[in-house]
Design a protein around this motif. Structure first.
Motif: not given
Ligand SMILES: Nc1ncnc2c1ncn2[C@@H]1O[C@H](COP(=O)(O)OP(=O)(O)O)[C@@H](O)[C@H]1O
Ligand SMILES: [Mg+2]
Lengths: 263, 478
Positions: A49, A93, A178-179
């Motif tokens: 991240s 995220q 991000d995720e």
């Protein structure tokens, strides 16, 4: 898709970055060409991240060494909003909630700002409404989300879909996800992956940060990188993700001589 | 806090210029002779001079209040000039005859008032320093029996009305600054809506302090008779000066049976520079008396200026079923201080009040909400709803909430909600990651935060208020 003739979109060399005085990135090297899909994996806390935020220009993070080129230009010289306008997109995220700001108003301003920057037409509220509803269909999102405050009270999965909706609106050249798969159920994952795939073409590139192979079943990466302690320690093809899923991250160290360095 | 947050509040004051119009200024200082001078300059009846002198004598025996959560050097009341009037070159019959210099001032302020009046149907009673120089639409209003003029004029033309109502809501001895105002007020507005008349347009006054070190003591009196209704707009800007200027106005509203008075303010007095030098002290007493059954008093304020704002527009809900409302946005930046709020005094049965207060603090500023809800023993089934939200920009500012609730009748329903939020770096980063810069982001967040209050403003004013807020907060976020 790998194509030897496509141009380099992102070039990260020996990138070091700190936050709150602590060095988190300790020499990241990464090259992304247009048309490519990259996956970055790695344990929690390895700096994935952080890398995404540094690329997007988060003001809390300081680049202390190395270079960061986007389309041949020095990214670190640009304010975060200018990076966004140049086509760098980060699907967060943990997307923040913005109480009191209506999602449709926010989306329209973002859309018109980025489009305006590219010399493309701006849409008035009515035109935008039609446009955004089409995009929402693609992601099977309920139009009610337009009238709610940005991310406020959205479930984890709804926030992620809202991120991809923004990606669909802004059509970035480089998207960092991000995720995005965390918190999505299997149907939602398929819908989101589908949406992302439709946005993917030979002129843009995608970096997926993920822990799970299941996302990579839908969005097939050209390269898989493993991050550890602020560095990319292994780069390989899509089979690396399968091996990691099977053996875990320790397996990399057990098998260090297999490392294929990518130029 | 990031650099983008820092830049959003640091713009110089846009309205900081002085208009060159000859002023007729009284010598500095305050004593009975000065009060007699003011009264005679204004050709006032004996009873009004007596009213002033009585207030002055009360004031002499009062002490400056110190309970408010603001700090300022002691005011030297002998260093203030209590009267200043532009010398009229001739009698003005129309707007065309208004001093072009003055018109240019309004131009600079972005208030093309003739256009504004004509296009928007707003009657503008222009107060320039202490004397009214132009009044428009008076005739049109007169057709329906509405009186809208300066209070000095009203003293000459309608002395009985003034005598009947002046000081009945805010008595001369009410508080230190109200007493001072009662002694030395020089001008202000008078508005009378007779029985059954709905005022056909918003009434609007622009105030502007123009002479350095001349205290401003405006006096406003608005009366709505049975079944009448009016929406009144007050807006102010002031030029830039280094010495603090005292502004101690008194506003009295009276609503009889079934009458409705809506009073909206956008306040943008000079706030001092980013180091806290200069700026207006705005110590105002505003109070409405919902005297009749089913009457309604509604205050809406957008407070953005002044070095110190200290005011509590209040409602005395005496009539049965009467309604009091207070909608407020108070913005402070740099070293500004604001202690503002309201008082809702429930006396009649079934009275209802609503308080919505939004405080925004940036820089090193401090903002306090202070509200009193009192349900007196006679107020059966009274209801109050209060909501106080604070928003902090950066981490050097402060927000405080002081709600006082006194319930003396147990059929009352009183609700209070409060929240504090901060515009965080991560929110701004989220905006910037979507291509939206800090200024636009803050303005979007702030407008969302203030929505419930802005919705209460007349449309034109809402647009102006939105712009003003963004302007005020420029440079505060970075
Ligand atoms: N603001 C911060 N101050 C100090 N350390 C931080 C901060 N943000 C993240 N870190 C640390 O940086 C490391 C990498 O975090 P992150 O990039 O979020 O990891 P990942 O996304 O790979 O799970 C972690 O050890 C984390 O605790
Ligand atoms: Mg992470």
């Amino acid at each position: 898709m790998i194509n030897v003739n496509s141009k380099t979109l992102l070039e990260v060399r020996d990138l070091h970055a700190t936050v709150g005085g602590a060095e988190i990135l300790k020499g990241v090297d990464l090259t992304v060409k247009s048309g490519e899909i990259h996956a970055i994996m790695g344990l929690n806390g390895s700096g994935k991240s952080t890398l995404a935020k540094v690329l997007a220009g988060h003001p809390s993070y300081e680049v202390t060494r190395g270079t960061l080129l986007f389309d041949g230009h020095d990214l670190s010289a640009l304010a975060p909003e200018d990076r966004a306008r140049a086509g760098v997109f980060l699907a967060f995220q943990y997307p923040v909630e913005i109480p009191g700001v209506a999602n449709n108003q926010f989306l329209r301003l973002a859309y018109n700002t980025v489009r305006g920057q590219r010399g493309e037409e701006e849409l008035d509220p009515l035109e935008f409404d039609d446009f955004v509803r089409e995009k929402m269909k693609l992601l099977k999102m309920n139009p009610d989300f337009l009238d709610r405050s940005v991310n406020e009270g959205f479930s984890g999965g709804e926030k992620k879909r809202n991120e991809i909706l923004q990606m669909a609106l802004l059509e970035p050249r480089l998207a960092l996800l991000d995720e995005t798969d965390s918190g999505l159920d299997i149907d939602a994952l398929r819908i989101v992956a589908n949406g992302v795939n439709q946005l993917s073409n030979k002129d843009n590139a995608l970096i997926l940060v993920t822990h799970y192979q299941r996302l990579l079943d839908y969005i097939v990466p050209d390269y898989v990188h493993v991050m550890e302690a602020g560095r990319i320690i292994r780069t390989s093809g899509k089979e690396l993700a399968l091996a990691l899923e099977k053996h875990g991250y320790d397996w990399i160290h057990a098998d260090d001589q297999m490392t294929e360095a990518r130029p | 806090m990031s650099a983008a947050l820092q830049n959003l509040v640091n713009q110089p004051y846009k309205h900081g210029f002085v208009t060159n119009i000859e002023s007729d200024i009284a010598p500095k200082g305050l004593n009975e002779d000065i009060i007699r001078l003011i009264s005679s300059k204004k050709n006032e009846p004996e009873w009004l001079l007596a009213f002033r002198l009585d207030a002055y004598r009360r004031w002499l025996n009062m002490v400056e209040p110190a309970w408010q959560n603001v700090k300022y050097p002691k005011i030297d009341f002998q260093a203030i000039s209590y009267y200043s009037a532009p010398k009229p070159k001739k009698k003005l019959a129309s707007m065309d005859e208004v001093d072009p210099e003055l018109l240019r001032t309004f131009e600079k302020l972005g208030v093309p008032m003739h256009e504004r009046a004509a296009l928007a149907g707003v009657a503008v009673d222009v107060i320039f320093d202490s004397v009214s120089v132009a009044t428009t639409y008076k005739e049109k209003l007169a057709e329906v029996g509405i009186i809208f003029c300066s209070i000095s004029e009203a003293v000459q033309l309608y002395p009985e009305l003034i005598k009947q109502y002046l000081g009945t809501v805010v008595p001369p001895g009410d508080n230190y600054y109200a007493a001072l105002n009662s002694a030395v007020f020089t001008d202000g507005s008078f508005c009378f809506i007779p029985k059954g008349v709905k005022c056909p347009m918003d009434l609007s006054t622009y105030f502007r302090i123009n002479t350095e070190e001349s205290g401003q003591f405006e006096r406003t009196l608005i009366i709505a008779e049975e079944g009448a209704s009016v929406s009144y707009l007050e807006g102010c800007t002031a030029p830039r000066f280094d010495t603090n200027q005292l502004h101690a106005a008194v506003v009295e509203l009276i609503a009889l049976d079934d009458a409705d008075i809506k009073y909206s303010t956008v306040q943008n007095w000079y706030a001092g520079d980013e180091n806290g030098v200069g700026g207006i002290y705005n110590f105002v007493t505003k109070r409405g008396l919902a005297k009749g059954r089913n009457s309604r008093i509604s205050w809406t304020q957008v407070e953005t200026g002044s070095a110190i704002t200290w005011k509590y527009p209040s409602c005395i809900l005496r009539g049965e079923n009467s309604v009091g409302e207070f909608y407020s946005v108070a913005v402070t930046n740099h070293h500004q201080q604001a202690d503002t709020g309201t008082k809702m005094i429930h006396i009649g049965a079934n009275t209802r009040s609503t308080i919505v207060s939004k405080g925004i603090s940036a820089g090193q500023s401090n903002s306090s909400y202070r509200g009193l809800v009192r349900i007196t023993p006679a107020a059966r089934n009274a209801r109050n709803y209060s909501q106080c939200d604070s928003m902090l920009i950066g981490n050097q500012c402060g927000a405080h909430t002081f709600p006082y609730i006194q319930v003396q009748n147990n059929s009352a329903q009183v609700e209070h909600e409060a929240s504090t939020s901060r515009i965080g770096e991560d929110q701004l980063f989220y905006f910037s990651q979507r291509g939206i810069g800090a200024e636009e982001a803050v303005s979007m967040i702030i407008n969302g935060f203030c929505k419930e209050v802005f919705q209460q403003l007349p449309l034109e004013f809402a647009v102006e208020a939105t712009k003003l807020l963004s302007f005020k907060l420029e440079g505060s976020v970075g």
